[in-house]
Enzyme design. Sequence first.
Site, short mmCIF file in Angstrom:
data_model
loop_
_atom_site.label_atom_id
_atom_site.label_comp_id
_atom_site.label_asym_id
_atom_site.label_seq_id
_atom_site.Cartn_x
_atom_site.Cartn_y
_atom_site.Cartn_z
CE1 TYR A 56 -3.24 -2.82 0.13
CE2 TYR A 56 -3.63 -2.37 2.45
CZ TYR A 56 -3.90 -3.10 1.32
OH TYR A 56 -4.86 -4.09 1.36
CG HIS A 131 -1.96 -8.75 -0.33
ND1 HIS A 131 -1.37 -7.52 -0.19
CD2 HIS A 131 -3.27 -8.49 -0.57
CE1 HIS A 131 -2.29 -6.57 -0.34
NE2 HIS A 131 -3.43 -7.14 -0.59
CB SER A 212 -13.69 -3.06 -0.98
OG SER A 212 -12.43 -2.64 -1.44
N PRO A 213 -15.46 -3.16 2.33
CG PRO A 213 -15.45 -2.57 4.59
CD PRO A 213 -14.53 -2.78 3.41
CG LEU A 214 -18.06 1.16 3.65
CD1 LEU A 214 -17.44 2.48 4.09
CD2 LEU A 214 -19.46 1.01 4.24
N GLY A 215 -17.75 -1.02 -0.62
CA GLY A 215 -17.80 -1.00 -2.09
C GLY A 215 -16.57 -0.41 -2.73
N GLY A 220 -17.63 3.20 -5.07
CA GLY A 220 -18.61 2.27 -4.49
C GLY A 220 -19.08 2.71 -3.12
#
Length: 294
Positions: A56, A131, A212-215, A220
């Site tokens: 990252y 990963h 990416s739990p919100l999109g 997203g």
Amino acid sequence: MQTRKLGPYTVSAIGLGAMPVSMNNDNQYPDEDKAIATVHAALDAGVTFIDTADIYSPSWDTMGHNELIVGKAVKSYGGGTDDVIIGTKGGITRSEGEQWGRDGSLDYLRSAVQKSLTNLGVDAIDLYQWHRPDRWLVYGDVIASFKTLQDEGLIKTIGISNANVEEIQVAIDVLGEGGLVSVQNEFSPRFRSSQDELDFCSEHGIAFLPWSPLGGTGGGAAKVAEKYAAFTEVAADHGVSPQQVVLAWELSLSEHLIPIPGARRPESITDSAKAADLVLSEDELARCSATGGA
Ligand SMILES: NC(=O)c1ccc[n+]([C@@H]2O[C@H](COP(=O)([O-])OP(=O)(O)OC[C@H]3O[C@@H](n4cnc5c(N)ncnc54)[C@H](OP(=O)(O)O)[C@@H]3O)[C@@H](O)[C@H]2O)c1
């Protein structure tokens, strides 16, 4: 803050995905002070699990950028941080010209762990996650290399990411029941394809960390409200953000699920953390479950 089990650890039910301060879809990055303020806002809100990775970073030649920020932020936080668990990841390579690859060899992983230890400023990594699979290698052999790193004392616990049920089973077979502490796969209202892995983890008491739990940062997360009416309506009834409803709904799916919403801004994680205390009715949860997936 409600807590959940992550292997031997007890952590906040909502974690922080630290990636967006170093890597995101629009390539807009906060300066270091603002990035550290975002991590501090998470800690202020009671978050005790932070997810990062060696890759990252804004560019291939700044690998470790996110781990450095997380390490600095935890060390410079005014309050106690003994209960803060940091999960990082290795196994993806980035090299000159933004060439992306995979390397699951023991030699590569050991050198990646050593760099992550330096970046984070710790003696051993709390949670080290593979990963992404290296398709040139036998899955179980790479898991055995993770066990070697654990036996060497470099990493305390082992997780995997972007794994299917068969791969999770192989990891359990190699590490023994209880040896695999987490699986991190994409999961959100938009992306439901990891339901099988979520169910499998729940059966085995393994923490499932939706990424990416919100999109995701590519719009997203921002568009949850306009895309999925049920989350927006429930949010309006409770006077909270639709993102909080998404996270509360995810928490309801399994006691082993720990969302790691990403944030660049302190405001985002401060809001997301409140999802741990948001109680939704059976009817509201059913309405949320019936929407999404497109
Ligand atoms: N294992 C893997 O392969 C993998 C892949 C991708 C991600 N991940 C991990 O998963 C974490 C989360 O995924 P992600 O960051 O891609 O996507 P995400 O959590 O779905 O969305 C992050 C975006 O949501 C916004 N946001 C967060 N909380 C909000 C709220 N309460 N209200 C409004 N907006 C909100 C943030 O905005 P601001 O930026 O404006 O704060 C951020 O841009 C990452 O940080 C990373 O740790 C892992």
